[in-house]
Design a protein around this motif. Structure first.
Motif, short mmCIF file in Angstrom:
data_model
loop_
_atom_site.label_atom_id
_atom_site.label_comp_id
_atom_site.label_asym_id
_atom_site.label_seq_id
_atom_site.Cartn_x
_atom_site.Cartn_y
_atom_site.Cartn_z
N THR A 143 16.69 0.24 7.83
CA THR A 143 15.88 -0.78 7.19
C THR A 143 14.58 -0.15 6.70
O THR A 143 14.20 0.94 7.13
N LEU A 144 13.88 -0.84 5.81
CA LEU A 144 12.60 -0.35 5.32
C LEU A 144 11.53 -0.56 6.39
O LEU A 144 11.29 -1.69 6.83
N THR A 145 10.89 0.52 6.81
CA THR A 145 9.84 0.42 7.83
C THR A 145 8.53 1.07 7.41
O THR A 145 7.51 0.86 8.06
N VAL A 146 8.55 1.84 6.32
CA VAL A 146 7.34 2.55 5.90
C VAL A 146 7.09 2.35 4.41
O VAL A 146 8.00 2.50 3.59
N LEU A 147 5.85 1.99 4.07
CA LEU A 147 5.42 1.89 2.67
C LEU A 147 4.20 2.77 2.49
O LEU A 147 3.19 2.59 3.19
N ILE A 148 4.28 3.72 1.57
CA ILE A 148 3.14 4.59 1.28
C ILE A 148 2.64 4.29 -0.13
O ILE A 148 3.31 4.57 -1.12
N ASN A 149 1.47 3.68 -0.20
CA ASN A 149 0.84 3.35 -1.48
C ASN A 149 0.05 4.56 -1.97
O ASN A 149 -1.12 4.74 -1.63
N ASN A 150 0.72 5.39 -2.76
CA ASN A 150 0.12 6.63 -3.22
C ASN A 150 -0.24 6.60 -4.70
O ASN A 150 -1.15 7.31 -5.13
N VAL A 151 0.44 5.79 -5.49
CA VAL A 151 0.23 5.82 -6.93
C VAL A 151 -1.24 5.61 -7.27
O VAL A 151 -1.93 4.80 -6.67
N ARG A 175 -3.48 0.67 -11.88
CA ARG A 175 -2.84 1.84 -11.29
C ARG A 175 -3.38 2.15 -9.89
O ARG A 175 -2.62 2.56 -9.02
N ASN A 176 -4.65 1.93 -9.68
CA ASN A 176 -5.27 2.36 -8.43
C ASN A 176 -5.49 1.26 -7.40
O ASN A 176 -5.80 1.57 -6.25
#
Length: 328
Positions: A143-151, A175-176
């Protein structure tokens, strides 16, 4: 006068001792952060869970993709160029055949209401990969457990505010900041369902407020506040979703082609350092030890001095850019 000084000597001494102790605690706590073990695997107990990385076709984002695959996560790479994104997906899949790598195409700069479809699309990606893997081998359902907001990023560095167009401002903010909030909003329920979960927001030294990149700096300060607010909100609701901000300084990437050294790491090195900070207990932490050392100047040196140095550096970038434009 002597009696007056005697009256305040002890209180002032205690105040000085308190200040010294506070600074010593602050420095010690931050320094020991780099000795603590990462708890990243807490979010991949099945060895089949997923992480989504935004802005993952190049730079730090792709570095996160590499590191997450190497650490046993299935990974969804986000980008806006479908062809380039698929090329990166295939590259990681070849290097890490034991995990699944998928792609999510969205334009962070020109956001539309179809961002709401991301939740269903991510669920479908995971379901299809689990079904495919299950037909040929035994595999736990991930399952999805990690979200990395890098963009993110500034496409017009060293630019005066008055020189931006309406479109420039909208693009930089979207974008930011806007995209990170929207995709986190859309995926929050999924992360709660699959808890424990992790949201990691990539911030920047620019959050301190630097001249000549006023819009970009503002969005990073905004993201720091978002990190703190969302962390408090999940905690208040009793949700097991950790939220942390990663602060970074200079990094060698395709879009910032400088020579790497101790203080300017390669993108994957920075990404690895960021993942190693998971579980450190801090809301916002410098990902990389040597960046933290640099960052201490923003805590202790006078702001006027730091702004003067920053302005000199950014003016030099501006002059170089103008010279190149004239010669082309």
């Amino acid at each position: 006068m002597t009696d007056l000084l005697g009256t305040y000597t002890k209180p002032l001494a205690y105040l000085g001792l308190l200040t010294l102790g506070k600074n010593a605690y602050f420095l010690t706590r931050q320094a020991t952060t780099y000795l603590l073990p990462s708890t990243l695997q807490h979010y991949n107990s099945t060895k089949a869970n997923w992480a989504l990385v935004t802005g993952a076709t190049d730079g730090i984002g792709f570095g996160f993709g590499q590191e997450l695959c190497a650490r046993g996560f299935n990974v969804i790479l986000h980008g806006r160029n479908a062809e380039k994104l698929d090329r990166r997906r295939r590259e990681l899949q070849t290097l890490f055949p034991e995990v699944c790598v998928a792609a999510l195409v969205r334009d962070a700069q020109n956001l539309t209401a179809d961002i709401d479809d991301v939740d269903a699309e991510v669920r479908d990606i995971i379901r299809r990969c689990n079904t495919t893997a299950g037909s040929g081998s035994q595999r736990d359902t991930g399952t999805l457990t990690v979200l990395i907001n890098n963009v993110g990023g500034e496409t017009k560095p060293s630019t005066l505010l008055k020189e931006y167009t309406f479109e420039d401002v909208q693009a930089t903010v979207s974008r930011n900041a806007t995209f990170a909030i929207q995709i986190t909003r859309v995926l929050a329920a999924q992360l709660e369902e699959n808890a424990p979960g992790l949201v990691m927001n990539v911030s920047s030294l620019a959050a301190f407020g630097l001249p000549y990149i006023s819009i970009y700096s503002s969005t990073k300060g905004f993201m720091d506040s978002f990190t703190k607010s969302l962390r408090a909100e999940f905690a208040a609701e009793g949700k097991k979703v950790e939220v942390m901000g990663l602060r970074v300084a200079e990094v060698r990437t395709a879009g910032y082609d400088v020579k790497s050294n101790l203080f300017i790491p390669e993108a994957r090195v920075l990404a690895a350092a960021g993942l190693d900070r998971v579980g450190c207990g801090q809301e916002i932490v410098w990902a990389y030890f040597w960046h933290w050392l640099q960052g201490l100047s923003f805590e202790y040196l006078p702001r006027w001095m730091l702004m003067k140095i920053s302005a000199m550096k950014l003016k030099a970038i501006r002059a170089d850019r103008e010279a190149k434009a004239k010669s082309s």
